[in-house]
Design an enzyme around this catalytic site. Structure first.
Site, PDB file in Angstrom:
ATOM      1  CG  PHE A  70      -2.000   1.057   1.174  1.00 26.42           C
ATOM      2  CD1 PHE A  70      -3.273   0.727   0.739  1.00 26.42           C
ATOM      3  CD2 PHE A  70      -1.747   2.364   1.555  1.00 26.42           C
ATOM      4  CE1 PHE A  70      -4.269   1.692   0.680  1.00 26.42           C
ATOM      5  CE2 PHE A  70      -2.740   3.332   1.503  1.00 26.42           C
ATOM      6  CZ  PHE A  70      -3.999   2.996   1.058  1.00 26.42           C
ATOM      7  CG  ASN A 117      -0.064  -7.081  -7.266  1.00 24.68           C
ATOM      8  OD1 ASN A 117       1.125  -6.866  -7.558  1.00 24.68           O
ATOM      9  ND2 ASN A 117      -0.419  -7.864  -6.236  1.00 24.68           N
ATOM     10  CG  PHE A 121       9.544  -6.082  -5.748  1.00 23.18           C
ATOM     11  CD1 PHE A 121       8.363  -6.420  -5.112  1.00 23.18           C
ATOM     12  CD2 PHE A 121      10.654  -6.894  -5.526  1.00 23.18           C
ATOM     13  CE1 PHE A 121       8.282  -7.533  -4.278  1.00 23.18           C
ATOM     14  CE2 PHE A 121      10.591  -8.012  -4.693  1.00 23.18           C
ATOM     15  CZ  PHE A 121       9.392  -8.334  -4.076  1.00 23.18           C
ATOM     16  CG  ASN A 145       7.977  -6.436   2.400  1.00 20.72           C
ATOM     17  OD1 ASN A 145       8.684  -6.744   1.461  1.00 20.72           O
ATOM     18  ND2 ASN A 145       6.957  -7.173   2.803  1.00 20.72           N
ATOM     19  CB  SER A 181       6.566 -10.738  -4.908  1.00 30.59           C
ATOM     20  OG  SER A 181       5.977 -10.180  -6.075  1.00 30.59           O
ATOM     21  CG  ASN A 183       3.517  -9.807  -9.431  1.00 29.94           C
ATOM     22  OD1 ASN A 183       2.940 -10.558 -10.209  1.00 29.94           O
ATOM     23  ND2 ASN A 183       2.919  -9.283  -8.372  1.00 29.94           N
ATOM     24  CB  THR A 184      10.435 -10.252  -8.672  1.00 25.74           C
ATOM     25  OG1 THR A 184       9.979  -8.947  -8.299  1.00 25.74           O
ATOM     26  CG2 THR A 184      11.914 -10.195  -8.995  1.00 25.74           C
ATOM     27  CE  LYS A 219       3.167 -10.511   2.397  1.00 21.17           C
ATOM     28  NZ  LYS A 219       2.750  -9.103   2.212  1.00 21.17           N
ATOM     29  CG  ASN A 248       3.229 -11.982  -1.251  1.00 23.31           C
ATOM     30  OD1 ASN A 248       2.418 -11.269  -1.835  1.00 23.31           O
ATOM     31  ND2 ASN A 248       4.509 -11.665  -1.158  1.00 23.31           N
TER      32      ASN A 248
END
Length: 346
Positions: A70, A117, A121, A145, A181, A183-184, A219, A248
């Site tokens: 956020f 999403n 990053f 984080n 994540s 997304n990486t 995480k 996550n």
């Protein structure tokens, strides 16, 4: 009701990233008006002695935090604190600034009360974050984080995490190592036993060398098998880090109400919101039971109601975090949760 009947329909007319910016700017404006901060606190914050929690050496005023993602760059924590969060997690931050993935990269699934999403990053880097955190006022608990840059190989990942740890050490209250994540590229490979053990062991060595070590949490994804979770538990216990954040976003698309064509058009990304609630709670319960309740857990994923929070606490979480639920339910959710928890403690 004002949020869900009026504000939410207006915000949902804009793309999600634009709506996020508009909502934050609105809160910023309220905070600049005389009495505005008091107004926000009176509307959304709720304090009671029974809400206080002592977890990994930190005294939290209440167990409800703002999840990472956020406020990636530490631009909004001084505004969000007036909504009544017990703690705020900033990031994920990488050593060097990076733009993240191409837009559009954030999508709503209203039928499922969810988001997808693939932000990647996106952040302004450690230097910018350090500058903002240097102005923070005491009294607010902030977690940092940390992650690696997209172009940093997994073999060299420790150096990125080390930089995040060292640069933010004096500025945050606890750390979160984000290796989950989706997304990486290849990031989740760092959740495997050998690389994760090495990464956390090295960070703990740095931590123990400090005069006052800070809690380090891991995480994890909700998509791990029980065998992988067993490895995670063993690694956490062997490295003696402070705890786990579960979980996550998920790469799963099972049992969604959103039609398959829409999902195909959206493409890859991490799913958050109501559909991940059960998987997140299942991971929390498994870790709690297998570890004998010895590993502190922050529960996050699919929290849209006070009952969702209570379920995660009953499963073994010590604290919880919100993000997607805040978008669908509004900031009034915080007061509802904390009031409910007080009523359950009586």
């Amino acid at each position: 009701m004002f949020y869900k009947k009026i504000l939410k329909p207006i915000l949902f007319c804009f793309n999600p990233e634009k709506a996020h910016f508009i909502a934050i700017m609105g809160l910023r404006i309220v905070c600049t008006i005389p009495g505005g901060k008091y107004l926000l606190k009176s509307l959304f914050a709720f304090n009671h002695p029974s809400l206080q929690r002592n977890v990994f050496g930190i005294k939290f005023p209440n167990p409800v935090g703002l999840a990472a993602g956020f406020d990636k760059d530490g631009k909004y924590f001084y505004v969000m604190q007036h909504l009544g969060f017990g703690f705020i997690e900033i990031g994920t931050v990488t050593p060097r600034p990076q733009d993240g993935n191409p837009k559009p990269r954030l999508f709503r699934l209203p039928a499922d009360e969810a988001l997808i999403n693939r932000m990647g990053f996106n952040n302004e880097g450690l230097a910018a974050l350090k500058k903002r955190l240097s102005n923070r006022k005491p009294g607010l608990i902030i977690g940092g984080n940390i992650g690696k840059n997209k172009d940093t190989s997994n073999e060299e990942a420790f150096e990125d995490y080390r930089k995040g740890f060292e640069e933010l050490f004096e500025l945050v209250d606890y750390f979160v190592v984000n290796v989950s994540s989706p997304n990486t590229p290849n990031l989740r490979a760092l959740q495997e036993k050998e690389p994760l053990t090495q990464l956390l062991s090295h960070l703990q060595e740095l931590n123990k060398a400090k005069q006052k070590p800070k809690p380090i949490l891991l995480k994890i994804a909700p998509d791990l098998t029980e065998e992988q979770l067993d490895d995670i538990i063993e690694i956490v216990q062997n490295t003696n880090i402070a705890g786990i954040i579960a979980t996550n976003t998920t790469i799963s698309r099972s049992d969604l109400l959103t039609d398959k064509k829409t999902l195909t058009n959206i493409g890859n990304g991490g799913l958050s919101g109501k559909p991940v609630a059960s998987a997140s709670t299942k991971v929390i319960r498994y870790i709690y039971q297998k570890s004998g309740g010895k590993i502190p857990i922050i529960g996050v994923g699919g929290i849209h109601s006070p009952e969702d929070v209570f379920e995660k606490l009953q499963a073994g979480a010590c604290l919880v975090q919100l993000y997607t639920g805040l978008i669908y339910e509004g900031p009034g959710l915080l007061k509802k949760i904390n009031r409910y928890l007080v009523s359950k403690s009586r």
